[in-house]
Write an enzyme that holds these catalytic residues in place. Structure first.
Site, PDB file in Angstrom:
ATOM      1  CG  ASP A 101      -1.988   0.975   1.258  1.00 33.51           C
ATOM      2  OD1 ASP A 101      -2.415   1.405   0.170  1.00 33.51           O
ATOM      3  OD2 ASP A 101      -2.450   1.329   2.367  1.00 33.51           O
ATOM      4  CB  ILE A 138     -11.014  -0.909   5.527  1.00 30.46           C
ATOM      5  CG1 ILE A 138     -12.270  -0.815   4.649  1.00 30.46           C
ATOM      6  CG2 ILE A 138     -11.349  -0.654   6.994  1.00 30.46           C
ATOM      7  CD1 ILE A 138     -13.149   0.385   4.876  1.00 30.46           C
ATOM      8  CB  THR A 175      -8.959   4.926   9.831  1.00 29.25           C
ATOM      9  OG1 THR A 175      -7.876   5.560   9.150  1.00 29.25           O
ATOM     10  CG2 THR A 175      -9.335   5.730  11.056  1.00 29.25           C
TER      11      THR A 175
HETATM   12  P1  13P Z   1      -8.550   4.632   5.911  1.00 29.99           P
HETATM   13  O1  13P Z   1      -7.373   4.762   6.840  1.00 29.99           O
HETATM   14  O2  13P Z   1      -9.343   5.857   5.831  1.00 29.99           O
HETATM   15  O3  13P Z   1      -9.341   3.434   6.220  1.00 29.99           O
HETATM   16  O4  13P Z   1      -7.927   4.412   4.448  1.00 29.99           O
HETATM   17  C1  13P Z   1      -7.167   3.277   4.207  1.00 29.99           C
HETATM   18  C2  13P Z   1      -6.460   3.392   2.919  1.00 29.99           C
HETATM   19  O5  13P Z   1      -6.908   4.028   1.993  1.00 29.99           O
HETATM   20  C3  13P Z   1      -5.190   2.676   2.788  1.00 29.99           C
HETATM   21  O6  13P Z   1      -4.595   2.903   1.565  1.00 29.99           O
END
Ligand code: 13P
Length: 290
Positions: free
Chosen positions: A85, A230, A232
């Protein structure tokens, strides 16, 4: 089952209008819980490590081996992709691919579009030679990603089309979502989402999906979003469950019930998200196709 590329999961999701859940790993309990929920519910999943915390997690090689070991130890038979990511440099992306990740994101969103596109093209050539899928970002997802704070910049159709020409497999088009907690209601530009989906024909990726309500998630899926990230929300439910358990067991130093509460909170949330993404139970169909 061996790890699969994200494309093998996301392409059928786009065709059938559901979305694969991408869940960030923040420690061993996260990964174990994600795999158990995926296996129990027969749901394909993308487990991801954010480049920003890769040293905390033990490094690319450690994580690539660890995910494979955990899948074997838990007898996981549903398809799982291991995704990098927000890869912060081409070099980091190559390290992840060499370590055995099956999907990578090169995040050149802070660069001028020409530079972002040129570097993404290099990443695509290397990744595809290794059967690894590539996600890129245009515009800029706002908010706070592990300490990195920046503002929203909406993706343009022209930038999205230019990025699509690199041969990427999925596009994170920033359209108003933010990483971290929302202040007020998310303001997603669905009209632009539809235009970008139609112009690029690529599966779109919704970053910063924590806190986006189910009706907006459904709308995004219908418009061509096939991967939803997801992080957070998983951390929020873990922290609040662990805090509650700690308060309830102030005189008890046994970590087991405390950490179990955290795992249960993650499991409950992940299953609810899979349901909301209409992906719950879809792995039977995918494995019969491969
Ligand atoms: P959130 O932290 O808002 O869930 O987003 C996660 C995300 O986009 C990771 O690339």
């Amino acid at each position: 089952m061996a790890l699969v590329s994200a494309t093998s999961l996301v392409a059928p999701a786009l065709a059938d209008r559901y979305a694969i859940g991408h869940f960030n790993i923040n420690g061993a309990d996260w990964l174990e819980t994600y795999l158990k929920v995926a296996q129990t519910t027969k749901t394909p999943i993308i487990v991801a490590t954010s480049d920003r915390i890769i040293d905390f997690l033990g490094g690319f090689d450690y994580m690539a081996r660890y995910v494979r070991f955990m899948m074997q130890a838990l007898s996981v038979t549903v398809p799982v992709a291991l995704h990098l990511d927000h890869g912060l440099s081409v070099d980091h992306v190559y390290q992840a691919i060499d370590a055995g990740y099956t999907s990578v994101m090169f995040d050149g969103s802070k660069l001028p579009i020409g530079e972002n596109v040129a570097l993404t093209k290099e990443v695509v050539a290397y990744a595809h030679a290794h059967h690894v899928s590539v996600e890129a970002e245009v515009g800029s997802v706002g908010g706070n990603e592990n300490g990195l704070v920046n503002g929203i910049r909406y993706a343009s159709v022209a930038d999205a089309v230019e990025m699509a020409s690199t041969g990427i497999d999925a596009l994170a088009a920033a359209l108003g979502s933010v990483h971290g907690d929302y202040v007020g209601r998310p303001n997603l530009n669905f009209e632009r989402m539809a235009e970008i989906a139609a112009a690029t024909k690529l599966p779109l990726v919704l970053h910063g999906a924590s806190g986006i309500l189910d009706d907006q998630i459904q709308q995004a899926i219908q418009l061509g979003t096939a991967k939803i990230n997801i992080n957070t929300e998983v951390n929020t439910v873990w922290t609040s469950a662990v805090t509650k358990a700690l308060q309830a067991k102030r005189s008890n130093h046994d970590p087991q019930p405390i950490l179990t509460a955290g795992k249960q909170a993650i499991a409950y949330l992940v299953e609810a998200k899979m349901k909301a993404f209409h992906v719950l139970g879809k792995s039977t169909r995918l494995s019969s196709m491969s």
